[in-house]
Design a protein around this motif. Structure first.
Motif, PDB file in Angstrom:
ATOM      1  N   ALA A 147      11.948  24.588  57.831  1.00  0.00           N
ATOM      2  CA  ALA A 147      12.897  24.449  56.719  1.00  0.00           C
ATOM      3  C   ALA A 147      14.323  24.360  57.244  1.00  0.00           C
ATOM      4  O   ALA A 147      15.118  23.516  56.798  1.00  0.00           O
ATOM      5  CB  ALA A 147      12.750  25.622  55.755  1.00  0.00           C
TER       6      ALA A 147
ATOM      7  N   ASP B 148      21.436  25.740  61.235  1.00  0.00           N
ATOM      8  CA  ASP B 148      22.175  26.966  60.905  1.00  0.00           C
ATOM      9  C   ASP B 148      21.953  28.031  61.985  1.00  0.00           C
ATOM     10  O   ASP B 148      20.875  28.626  62.088  1.00  0.00           O
ATOM     11  CB  ASP B 148      21.687  27.481  59.544  1.00  0.00           C
ATOM     12  CG  ASP B 148      22.499  28.665  59.051  1.00  0.00           C
ATOM     13  OD1 ASP B 148      22.940  29.494  59.889  1.00  0.00           O
ATOM     14  OD2 ASP B 148      22.693  28.755  57.819  1.00  0.00           O
TER      15      ASP B 148
ATOM     16  N   GLU C 263      16.659  21.160  56.645  1.00  0.00           N
ATOM     17  CA  GLU C 263      17.898  21.326  55.889  1.00  0.00           C
ATOM     18  C   GLU C 263      19.119  20.875  56.685  1.00  0.00           C
ATOM     19  O   GLU C 263      20.102  20.389  56.115  1.00  0.00           O
ATOM     20  CB  GLU C 263      18.035  22.774  55.409  1.00  0.00           C
ATOM     21  CG  GLU C 263      17.098  23.056  54.237  1.00  0.00           C
ATOM     22  CD  GLU C 263      16.817  24.539  54.008  1.00  0.00           C
ATOM     23  OE1 GLU C 263      17.629  25.385  54.428  1.00  0.00           O
ATOM     24  OE2 GLU C 263      15.767  24.837  53.404  1.00  0.00           O
ATOM     25  N   SER C 264      19.027  21.005  58.007  1.00  0.00           N
ATOM     26  CA  SER C 264      20.164  20.541  58.815  1.00  0.00           C
ATOM     27  C   SER C 264      20.300  19.022  58.750  1.00  0.00           C
ATOM     28  O   SER C 264      21.309  18.460  59.154  1.00  0.00           O
ATOM     29  CB  SER C 264      20.013  21.008  60.264  1.00  0.00           C
ATOM     30  OG  SER C 264      19.079  20.204  60.948  1.00  0.00           O
TER      31      SER C 264
ATOM     32  N   ARG D 108      14.143  32.787  57.174  1.00  0.00           N
ATOM     33  CA  ARG D 108      13.839  31.414  56.789  1.00  0.00           C
ATOM     34  C   ARG D 108      12.798  30.825  57.718  1.00  0.00           C
ATOM     35  O   ARG D 108      12.641  31.289  58.844  1.00  0.00           O
ATOM     36  CB  ARG D 108      15.112  30.562  56.867  1.00  0.00           C
ATOM     37  CG  ARG D 108      16.253  30.987  55.949  1.00  0.00           C
ATOM     38  CD  ARG D 108      15.869  30.946  54.482  1.00  0.00           C
ATOM     39  NE  ARG D 108      15.077  29.777  54.100  1.00  0.00           N
ATOM     40  CZ  ARG D 108      15.571  28.553  53.882  1.00  0.00           C
ATOM     41  NH1 ARG D 108      16.863  28.315  53.989  1.00  0.00           N
ATOM     42  NH2 ARG D 108      14.791  27.561  53.532  1.00  0.00           N
TER      43      ARG D 108
ATOM     44  N   ARG E 183      17.660  17.546  54.094  1.00  0.00           N
ATOM     45  CA  ARG E 183      16.391  17.417  53.369  1.00  0.00           C
ATOM     46  C   ARG E 183      15.830  18.809  53.091  1.00  0.00           C
ATOM     47  O   ARG E 183      16.178  19.763  53.768  1.00  0.00           O
ATOM     48  CB  ARG E 183      15.366  16.656  54.238  1.00  0.00           C
ATOM     49  CG  ARG E 183      15.755  15.261  54.641  1.00  0.00           C
ATOM     50  CD  ARG E 183      15.526  14.269  53.518  1.00  0.00           C
ATOM     51  NE  ARG E 183      14.133  14.207  53.079  1.00  0.00           N
ATOM     52  CZ  ARG E 183      13.205  13.423  53.625  1.00  0.00           C
ATOM     53  NH1 ARG E 183      13.499  12.636  54.644  1.00  0.00           N
ATOM     54  NH2 ARG E 183      11.965  13.413  53.142  1.00  0.00           N
ATOM     55  N   THR E 184      14.931  18.924  52.101  1.00  0.00           N
ATOM     56  CA  THR E 184      14.190  20.182  51.995  1.00  0.00           C
ATOM     57  C   THR E 184      12.859  19.962  52.700  1.00  0.00           C
ATOM     58  O   THR E 184      12.362  18.832  52.761  1.00  0.00           O
ATOM     59  CB  THR E 184      13.893  20.577  50.532  1.00  0.00           C
ATOM     60  OG1 THR E 184      12.980  19.622  49.978  1.00  0.00           O
ATOM     61  CG2 THR E 184      15.178  20.633  49.711  1.00  0.00           C
TER      62      THR E 184
END
Ligand code: BEZ
Ligand code: MG
Length: 729
Positions: free
Chosen positions: A190, A280, A194-195, A186, A198-199
């Motif tokens: 991003a 992540d 995402e955390s 990834r 949002r994208t």
């Protein structure tokens, strides 16, 4: 009596000599000149297309070298002040000081000539509400960040001197910004976005729209990427980092982990402290494993070793050429370059990326001009198609609305016409201007485009939805030729010939009127490719002119951070902006666009926006020119070259703003300290800088004060005298 030839740089002497493109015979110049001598050739890792020709025509054994370590352009002078103002606005936007700061932002932005890139309000900021003020600051901020984060190769590369780990950070940040689906990796931005729920696409969109909060979030994401990667680099190389610690005290960490204590990695800690506690962890660790591998590759040192091996007659490991950011397998340098299987492009990923850019371009043109563009004049280069696996090729196919269909082995030899419903817009006509290098490397892909154009022309569709057919029908009727012959859109040089030579004319000042440059282009680059008769390229100047006449847009793709519009003379050499203006019945200049797919957030900018960005980040940026001047003699030459190539853009497109020359004059001429340095480092190149400034003024591309011109004339004389040795006695 030589045992081997050693070539440096790109663009050698042998590969552009008369003779066949491949399969040389003894009557071909390269073959008869080189005889049986081994030809060892240092070639820039990012130039696989010309390297391929050096191998085919000069039997070269190439050894790749890196471009200099990249840095972020940063901010300077007024731009830096502006950055500080934006910072205080974010603190105080709702206080009574907010309005005042916005006024200062507007004024400083004007001084920095940003009013060409951002719409600034005429009146006082007190006439705006909070949203309006945020909007102004957001738009300025977005421009600043674009300048700040642009990658620059700083200084010049020395063979055998790889970047230090510290110097590799900016490159790694950009490597980390790309999604690598095929490797299951990834992108770092991003993961961070995402955390926060949002994208990254959404954040980029908000950023591009100048939404203050999104510009800020995008900046924080970039900063966090830098600090997390900085922490990794420190850990790998430093004494106190976790990775080195783990190397030495692995047993201790293992013991801790057995008892359920897991110490966060330095990159995870960096993300957490920067405000991304929920990133992540598993994905992050996977990515950073890869980044550590990339770090080792960037810093590996094979360039000298490979030369020694080659001189010993030993095998030099081959590897792909291209952009190390898109394709880290290009690293480490010191490899024998190869390109790719020409039939493998465009790849699926390239087709997807092309669609985004083309849609943006068409939308922008429709918004600004109120109608669909009918014809786009495109430039196709070999190098960027190798680096991007055919993005610009795919862009052209998407304009005309055809889809490449790979066979079971992934070779792309077939096309399918997309329906107008699938396309959702008219088919846009194209004129494809292929470089001589593209013609040598990608003849099958020229055939593919030609087939696609002919398919579009033959599709029985309403003319207002199919501009290819519309123009081809008109032409066929006018000239009494078949529809297929009228649908000729793929052009290049005659076999064995390269470039329009506009670059040579500009570099040597051997032209009077702009139309001489246009005549060179027309006489050299109007040889047509025809898939119905692929063996030969015949000059079809009338067909070329009659379709170029209909062009409302010019377009080229920029593929990597190392080489941009003013870095080499080949970009303006293939620019047809004023040429089209001269051909068009209404005399209107086409819109000129440059796509920039060098970063994860691809952009379509106008040519003048791109030249401004280039000038601000390079020629006028102290970080860039100081980096160059640190390389001494050769550095002054680099400055002189950029200025001369900027003149080239004035000549072919008129897309250079006055302030670029004015500020160049301020930077390199008005500052006595700088003058002295340039004169001492390299009087010949300094004379060229002064001469170019006089030339741009003389040709009407730069308006300035009489004092400035007088000063330039005096300095020119002074340098002449100095070079001739008059004042030395
Ligand atoms: C090309 O890759 O097509 C190219 C290389 C150098 C100059 C111009 C074009
Ligand atoms: Mg070159």
């Amino acid at each position: 009596g030589a045992d081997a030839v050693l070539h440096f740089g790109t663009h050698g002497s042998l590969e552009f000599m008369p003779g066949k493109q491949m399969g040389m015979s003894e009557t071909c110049y390269p073959d008869s000149l080189i005889g049986a001598l081994p030809n060892l050739y240092y070639y820039a890792a990012n130039n696989p297309s010309e390297a391929t020709i050096a191998k085919r025509r000069g039997y070269a054994e190439t050894i790749s070298y890196l471009t200099p370590p990249a840095e972020n352009a940063g901010l300077y002078k007024g731009l830096k002040e502006l950055g500080e103002l934006v910072g205080s606005y974010q603190q105080l936007r709702e206080s009574s000081r907010g309005v005042q700061i916005v006024n200062a932002v507007i004024e400083t932005a004007r001084q920095c000539n940003l009013d060409k890139d951002v719409e600034l309000p005429e009146g006082d900021a007190s006439e705006l509400d909070l949203d309006g003020r945020d909007g102004v600051v957001g738009a300025v901020y977005r421009q600043l960040m674009e300048i700040e984060s642009r990658l620059l190769p700083c200084g010049l590369h020395t063979i055998g001197k790889p970047p230090t780990a510290e110097e590799a950070i900016a490159t790694l940040v950009n490597i980390a910004a790309l999604e690598r689906e095929e490797d299951g990796l990834r992108s770092l931005p991003a993961l961070l976005a995402e955390s926060k729920g949002r994208t990254i696409a959404d954040v980029y969109q908000g950023n591009d729209d100048g939404v203050l909060a999104d510009v800020e979030l995008n900046r924080v994401i970039t900063e966090t990427s830098r600090s997390a990667i900085g922490a990794m680099v420190k850990a790998v190389t430093g004494n106190d980092g976790r990775v080195t610690l783990r190397r030495n005290f692995g047993w201790f960490f293992n013991l801790l982990e057995q008892f359920g204590f897991k110490l966060p990695s330095p990159w995870l800690s960096a993300c957490r402290t920067a405000g991304f506690p929920d990133v992540d962890q598993a994905e992050l660790d996977k990515l950073f494993g890869y980044l550590q591998f990339c770090l080792e590759q960037v810093c590996a040192d094979l360039e000298m070793q490979s030369l020694l091996k080659a001189l010993d007659g030993e095998y030099v490991l081959p590897g792909p050429g291209g952009d190390p950011i898109r394709n880290p397998n290009v690293l480490p340098s010191g490899k024998n370059l190869h390109a790719l299987d020409p039939q493998a492009i465009p790849t699926r990923a390239a087709v997807a990326a092309a669609k985004v850019v083309v849609d943006r371009l068409i939308e922008r043109q429709k918004e600004e001009q109120g109608a669909w563009p009918e014809t786009i004049a495109c430039v196709l280069w070999g190098t960027d198609n190798i680096k991007t696996y055919g993005e610009s090729l795919a862009q052209i196919l998407w304009f005309i609305g055809v889809k490449p269909v790979p066979d079971s082995l992934g070779r792309v030899n077939k096309l399918e016409l997309l329906s107008l419903e699938e396309l959702g817009r008219p088919r846009i006509d194209v004129v494809v201007n292929c470089s001589g290098v593209f013609r040598d490397l990608f003849i099958n892909q020229m055939a593919l485009i030609d087939q696609g154009v002919k398919m579009a022309a033959e599709a029985d569709e309403p003319l207002e939805m199919n501009f290819v057919r519309k123009h081809a029908q008109e032409q066929a009727a006018k000239e009494g030729i078949s529809l297929r012959d009228a649908a000729t859109r793929v052009f290049s040089n005659a076999s064995g010939s390269y470039s329009s030579n506009v670059n040579l004319a500009v570099e040597n000042s051997t032209w009077e009127e702009e139309n001489e440059l246009q005549e060179m282009y027309l006489s050299r680059k109007t040889f047509a490719f025809n898939a119905d008769n692929p063996g030969e390229m015949n000059q079809k100047r009338e067909v070329f002119e009659s379709v170029m006449k209909t062009a409302d847009v010019t377009f080229q793709n920029l593929d990597s951070a190392e080489i941009s519009l003013t870095d080499v003379s080949h970009y303006f050499d293939s620019d047809p902006t004023k040429l089209i203006q001269g051909l068009r019945d209404d005399g209107k200049a086409p819109s000129s666009y440059i796509a920039d797919t060098t970063t994860a957030n691809a952009q379509v900018r106008s040519l003048s926006e791109t030249i401004r960005l280039d000038s601000r980040t390079k020629l006028l940026n102290p970080k860039w020119y100081e980096g160059m001047l640190n390389s001494g003699y050769e550095g002054v030459r680099e400055v002189a070259k950029r200025l001369n190539f900027t003149l080239g853009w004035s000549a072919t497109s008129g897309a250079v703003d006055n302030f670029v020359y004015e500020e160049a004059n301020d930077t390199f001429i008005n500052d006595p300290e700088m003058r002295k340095r340039l004169m001492e480092l390299n009087p010949h190149s300094f004379r060229r800088i002064v001469g170019t400034l006089l030339e741009v003024n003389g040709r009407g591309y730069w308006e300035t004060s009489d004092e400035n011109i007088q000063q330039l004339q005096e300095i020119y004389q002074e340098i002449e005298d100095r070079i001739e040795g008059v004042s030395e006695g």
